[in-house]
Design a protein around this motif. Structure first.
Motif, PDB file in Angstrom:
ATOM      1  N   GLU A 141      40.965  51.766  26.825  1.00 46.46           N
ATOM      2  CA  GLU A 141      40.589  52.168  25.469  1.00 46.46           C
ATOM      3  C   GLU A 141      41.340  53.413  24.985  1.00 46.46           C
ATOM      4  N   ILE A 142      42.025  54.082  25.864  1.00 48.00           N
ATOM      5  CA  ILE A 142      42.880  55.203  25.470  1.00 48.00           C
ATOM      6  C   ILE A 142      44.337  54.745  25.356  1.00 48.00           C
ATOM      7  N   VAL A 143      44.825  54.061  26.369  1.00 46.11           N
ATOM      8  CA  VAL A 143      46.240  53.686  26.430  1.00 46.11           C
ATOM      9  C   VAL A 143      46.600  52.607  25.400  1.00 46.11           C
ATOM     10  N   LEU A 144      45.809  51.554  25.301  1.00 41.74           N
ATOM     11  CA  LEU A 144      46.152  50.439  24.412  1.00 41.74           C
ATOM     12  C   LEU A 144      46.187  50.836  22.931  1.00 41.74           C
ATOM     13  N   PRO A 145      45.222  51.628  22.436  1.00 44.12           N
ATOM     14  CA  PRO A 145      45.339  52.065  21.040  1.00 44.12           C
ATOM     15  C   PRO A 145      46.580  52.919  20.769  1.00 44.12           C
ATOM     16  N   VAL A 146      46.951  53.763  21.728  1.00 45.80           N
ATOM     17  CA  VAL A 146      48.168  54.572  21.546  1.00 45.80           C
ATOM     18  C   VAL A 146      49.386  53.658  21.444  1.00 45.80           C
ATOM     19  N   LEU A 171      43.586  43.857  24.120  1.00 47.81           N
ATOM     20  CA  LEU A 171      42.409  44.209  23.322  1.00 47.81           C
ATOM     21  C   LEU A 171      41.626  42.964  22.910  1.00 47.81           C
ATOM     22  N   LEU A 172      42.299  41.840  22.755  1.00 44.35           N
ATOM     23  CA  LEU A 172      41.593  40.583  22.489  1.00 44.35           C
ATOM     24  C   LEU A 172      40.736  40.198  23.693  1.00 44.35           C
ATOM     25  N   VAL A 173      41.291  40.328  24.891  1.00 46.28           N
ATOM     26  CA  VAL A 173      40.523  40.036  26.107  1.00 46.28           C
ATOM     27  C   VAL A 173      39.328  40.986  26.213  1.00 46.28           C
ATOM     28  N   MET A 174      39.564  42.278  25.933  1.00 44.83           N
ATOM     29  CA  MET A 174      38.458  43.244  25.950  1.00 44.83           C
ATOM     30  C   MET A 174      37.395  42.870  24.922  1.00 44.83           C
ATOM     31  N   THR A 175      37.830  42.425  23.742  1.00 42.81           N
ATOM     32  CA  THR A 175      36.887  42.030  22.694  1.00 42.81           C
ATOM     33  C   THR A 175      36.022  40.867  23.151  1.00 42.81           C
ATOM     34  N   ILE A 176      36.619  39.918  23.839  1.00 36.78           N
ATOM     35  CA  ILE A 176      35.854  38.772  24.356  1.00 36.78           C
ATOM     36  C   ILE A 176      34.826  39.255  25.377  1.00 36.78           C
ATOM     37  N   ILE A 177      35.213  40.164  26.249  1.00 36.41           N
ATOM     38  CA  ILE A 177      34.280  40.703  27.243  1.00 36.41           C
ATOM     39  C   ILE A 177      33.174  41.498  26.551  1.00 36.41           C
ATOM     40  N   ILE A 178      33.538  42.274  25.541  1.00 35.40           N
ATOM     41  CA  ILE A 178      32.528  43.022  24.782  1.00 35.40           C
ATOM     42  C   ILE A 178      31.565  42.054  24.102  1.00 35.40           C
ATOM     43  N   GLN A 179      32.088  40.966  23.567  1.00 34.51           N
ATOM     44  CA  GLN A 179      31.230  39.968  22.938  1.00 34.51           C
ATOM     45  C   GLN A 179      30.259  39.374  23.943  1.00 34.51           C
ATOM     46  N   LEU A 180      30.724  39.141  25.162  1.00 41.04           N
ATOM     47  CA  LEU A 180      29.834  38.620  26.207  1.00 41.04           C
ATOM     48  C   LEU A 180      28.795  39.658  26.625  1.00 41.04           C
ATOM     49  N   THR A 181      29.087  40.929  26.390  1.00 36.69           N
ATOM     50  CA  THR A 181      28.164  42.008  26.738  1.00 36.69           C
ATOM     51  C   THR A 181      27.178  42.282  25.601  1.00 36.69           C
ATOM     52  N   LEU A 208      42.857  48.208  14.324  1.00 35.24           N
ATOM     53  CA  LEU A 208      42.388  47.705  15.619  1.00 35.24           C
ATOM     54  C   LEU A 208      42.317  48.831  16.645  1.00 35.24           C
ATOM     55  N   ALA A 209      43.221  49.781  16.561  1.00 34.52           N
ATOM     56  CA  ALA A 209      43.252  50.881  17.525  1.00 34.52           C
ATOM     57  C   ALA A 209      42.053  51.816  17.389  1.00 34.52           C
ATOM     58  N   VAL A 210      41.605  52.078  16.178  1.00 36.00           N
ATOM     59  CA  VAL A 210      40.581  53.105  15.938  1.00 36.00           C
ATOM     60  C   VAL A 210      39.281  52.886  16.708  1.00 36.00           C
ATOM     61  N   PRO A 211      38.627  51.721  16.620  1.00 31.89           N
ATOM     62  CA  PRO A 211      37.344  51.602  17.328  1.00 31.89           C
ATOM     63  C   PRO A 211      37.481  51.689  18.851  1.00 31.89           C
ATOM     64  N   PHE A 212      38.572  51.188  19.382  1.00 31.36           N
ATOM     65  CA  PHE A 212      38.765  51.259  20.824  1.00 31.36           C
ATOM     66  C   PHE A 212      39.060  52.698  21.250  1.00 31.36           C
ATOM     67  N   TRP A 213      39.878  53.415  20.480  1.00 33.50           N
ATOM     68  CA  TRP A 213      40.174  54.823  20.774  1.00 33.50           C
ATOM     69  C   TRP A 213      38.883  55.642  20.770  1.00 33.50           C
ATOM     70  N   ARG A 214      38.065  55.461  19.731  1.00 29.45           N
ATOM     71  CA  ARG A 214      36.816  56.223  19.619  1.00 29.45           C
ATOM     72  C   ARG A 214      35.900  55.950  20.804  1.00 29.45           C
ATOM     73  N   SER A 215      35.802  54.710  21.201  1.00 34.32           N
ATOM     74  CA  SER A 215      34.985  54.364  22.366  1.00 34.32           C
ATOM     75  C   SER A 215      35.555  54.974  23.633  1.00 34.32           C
ATOM     76  N   GLY A 216      36.875  54.920  23.770  1.00 36.01           N
ATOM     77  CA  GLY A 216      37.521  55.468  24.956  1.00 36.01           C
ATOM     78  C   GLY A 216      37.350  56.969  25.079  1.00 36.01           C
TER      79      GLY A 216
END
Length: 171
Positions: free
Chosen positions: A98-103, A118-128, A43-51
């Motif tokens: 996207e930097i702090v949460l994956p760490v 990250l679940l909340v972020m995923t929901i927002i990303i889904q809406l985007t 779960l951390a990897v895609p958010f870290w890469r984006s961050g």
């Protein structure tokens, strides 16, 4: 006195017994602590890469990140799509998260809270990005699993005694 010997059925006889042995063997290959660590890392990897792609330096958000939130990204809500309010602030908050949460997830520190964020972020990303649901549902499932079963034994939460619920699930 006569001793009667009774033949006891082993729980590992017949086809059912073979299946039980096979399942037990598979379970030993993937202990819960390994699975929980893998979930945190995956779960951390895609958010870290984006961050990482949002920053030019320490606390220096790049222009592309702000441009995406100001002109490209839209929230697909009923009656929309709508522009993001305060795009520079949202881009900064997103980049920081996207930097702090994956760490935190990889370390296993405040793991359930990081997974919830990250679940909340995923929901927002889904809406985007509504067409991204096959990937987003995977992220959501990983976040929910971490929230439900905790970070596992290989975590700071466990070592520090922060997440006692993990002890019951990680055996």
């Amino acid at each position: 006195m006569k001793h009667e010997t009774t033949a006891r059925q082993s729980p590992y006889t017949g086809l059912t017994g073979l299946l039980r042995q096979a399942y037990a063997s598979i379970g030993h290959l993937a202990p819960p602590s390994l699975a929980q660590f893998a979930l945190r890392f995956a779960l951390a990897v895609p958010f870290w890469r984006s961050g990482v792609n949002k920053w030019d330096g320490f606390l220096q958000l790049n222009e592309v990140a702000v441009l995406l939130f100001s002109s490209e990204f839209r929230l697909h809500l009923p009656g929309g799509p709508y522009a993001y309010p305060f795009p520079a602030t949202v881009a900064f908050a997103s980049g920081m998260a996207e930097i702090v949460l994956p760490v935190l997830l990889v370390l296993g520190l405040a793991s359930r809270a990081a997974a919830l964020a990250l679940l909340v972020m995923t929901i927002i990303i889904q809406l985007t990005v509504p067409d991204g649901w096959p990937l987003h549902v995977t992220w959501a499932a990983m976040a929910l699993a971490i929230m439900a079963w905790g970070p596992g034994r290989w975590s700071i939460d466990q070592l520090a005694g922060i997440d006692r619920l993990t002890c019951r699930h990680a055996r």
